[in-house]
Design an enzyme around this catalytic site. Sequence first.
Site, PDB file in Angstrom:
ATOM      1  N   ASP A 132       0.801  -1.221   0.000  1.00 31.60           N
ATOM      2  CA  ASP A 132       0.000   0.000   0.000  1.00 31.60           C
ATOM      3  C   ASP A 132       0.839   1.278   0.000  1.00 31.60           C
ATOM      4  OD1 ASP A 132      -2.430   1.341  -0.027  1.00 31.60           O
ATOM      5  OD2 ASP A 132      -2.618   1.372   2.151  1.00 31.60           O
ATOM      6  N   CYS A 187     -20.404 -14.107  -4.176  1.00 35.05           N
ATOM      7  CA  CYS A 187     -21.328 -13.190  -3.508  1.00 35.05           C
ATOM      8  C   CYS A 187     -22.776 -13.491  -3.858  1.00 35.05           C
ATOM      9  CB  CYS A 187     -21.010 -11.739  -3.885  1.00 35.05           C
ATOM     10  SG  CYS A 187     -19.527 -11.074  -3.095  1.00 35.05           S
ATOM     11  N   CYS A 190     -26.319 -11.549  -2.911  1.00 34.91           N
ATOM     12  CA  CYS A 190     -26.232 -10.854  -1.618  1.00 34.91           C
ATOM     13  C   CYS A 190     -25.870  -9.376  -1.810  1.00 34.91           C
ATOM     14  CB  CYS A 190     -25.188 -11.526  -0.741  1.00 34.91           C
ATOM     15  SG  CYS A 190     -24.948 -10.724   0.860  1.00 34.91           S
ATOM     16  N   CYS A 193     -23.709  -5.792   2.239  1.00 38.34           N
ATOM     17  CA  CYS A 193     -22.727  -4.713   2.432  1.00 38.34           C
ATOM     18  C   CYS A 193     -23.272  -3.394   1.891  1.00 38.34           C
ATOM     19  CB  CYS A 193     -21.393  -5.069   1.781  1.00 38.34           C
ATOM     20  SG  CYS A 193     -21.470  -5.393   0.004  1.00 38.34           S
ATOM     21  N   CYS A 197     -24.157   0.127   4.227  1.00 36.31           N
ATOM     22  CA  CYS A 197     -23.367   1.361   4.111  1.00 36.31           C
ATOM     23  C   CYS A 197     -24.224   2.565   4.485  1.00 36.31           C
ATOM     24  CB  CYS A 197     -22.819   1.521   2.691  1.00 36.31           C
ATOM     25  SG  CYS A 197     -21.818   3.016   2.489  1.00 36.31           S
ATOM     26  N   CYS A 213     -17.711   7.853   1.322  1.00 41.46           N
ATOM     27  CA  CYS A 213     -17.311   6.772   2.221  1.00 41.46           C
ATOM     28  C   CYS A 213     -16.781   7.337   3.547  1.00 41.46           C
ATOM     29  CB  CYS A 213     -16.242   5.924   1.544  1.00 41.46           C
ATOM     30  SG  CYS A 213     -15.546   4.641   2.596  1.00 41.46           S
ATOM     31  N   CYS A 240     -14.390   2.956   9.134  1.00 40.66           N
ATOM     32  CA  CYS A 240     -15.731   2.369   9.225  1.00 40.66           C
ATOM     33  C   CYS A 240     -15.629   0.899   8.844  1.00 40.66           C
ATOM     34  CB  CYS A 240     -16.690   3.092   8.290  1.00 40.66           C
ATOM     35  SG  CYS A 240     -18.379   2.422   8.292  1.00 40.66           S
ATOM     36  N   CYS A 247     -20.949  -8.459   6.015  1.00 37.36           N
ATOM     37  CA  CYS A 247     -20.626  -9.505   5.041  1.00 37.36           C
ATOM     38  C   CYS A 247     -20.783 -10.896   5.662  1.00 37.36           C
ATOM     39  CB  CYS A 247     -19.195  -9.329   4.539  1.00 37.36           C
ATOM     40  SG  CYS A 247     -18.693 -10.604   3.348  1.00 37.36           S
TER      41      CYS A 247
END
Length: 313
Positions: A132, A187, A190, A193, A197, A213, A240, A247
Amino acid sequence: MTTTDMLSAQQVKAEALRLGFAACGLAPAEPLDAVHAARVRQWLAEGNNGEMAYLANHLEKRLAPRLLVEGAKTVVSVALNYYTGASLAPEGYDFARYAQGRDYHDVVREKLRALMAALGLQEHTDGRCFCDTAPVDERYWAMRCGLGWNGRSGQLVIPGAGTYFFLGELILLRPADAYDNPVPSRCGSCTRCIDACPTGALLGDGSLDARRCLSYLTIEHRGDLPADAGDHMGHCVYGCDRCAEACPWNRFARPTAEADFLPSDALRRMTAEDWQHLTPEQYRALFKGSAVKRAKYEGLLRNIRALSDSTSE
């Protein structure tokens, strides 16, 4: 080229697991596939990266690892569990789990260097390690190396393990004797998530609008928060975890074995009142060697005030 010039994929994975990584995979260091590259360009063109200009900088290197590491032949992707279990002290404010302990950049890089050494490789001579801090599309490479798939939250989902993982990479000058294949998304239909949010930041296609976000707003954003931000923060003043907590795959999450990622006793003891009167000296002591310094003292105070104001109304 002899076989001794090649990486043993089995050895790479065995050493990665020995060093504490939860998953490891290998892929050829080829340019990102054209469909994904086009999506990245479109996402940036729409301004979804907000003020994170570094995501657009050196874009060509991000899309082609051999421009970042000349002569690259192999990308090794690894995942390191950071799940800390329960939230912080109920009398205080919370922080995203990834930021409760020591700065992950340092921890993951140390392990990546140890992995290179265990393989008889030298950094900068045989390749480079990343976590990162460079133009590397980490989630793409984790998917390409078969670690998991990109969930609708925009987080990597590792089957049977969940999403609470830091990613890191070795970009190496040697080819491997075997490479991994991507795994299909599981996924299904589904949308938990997306539904969880609080600001509607998830776009439904595995990407997000960073400008909406809470993680972006409370960490990367400089200046005032949107007027309603505090109403959406719950009791978390840094980052957050709402999409991860929603999930279903995170029912498999297990607490990390990395002591460096666990919150200190001093952090656990902080009450809401303590946070509201946080001094620069306390901030430096609490977050020495922590990723929380990304938001700086002023940014953390801004977040605390926003949450405090919303709960006092």
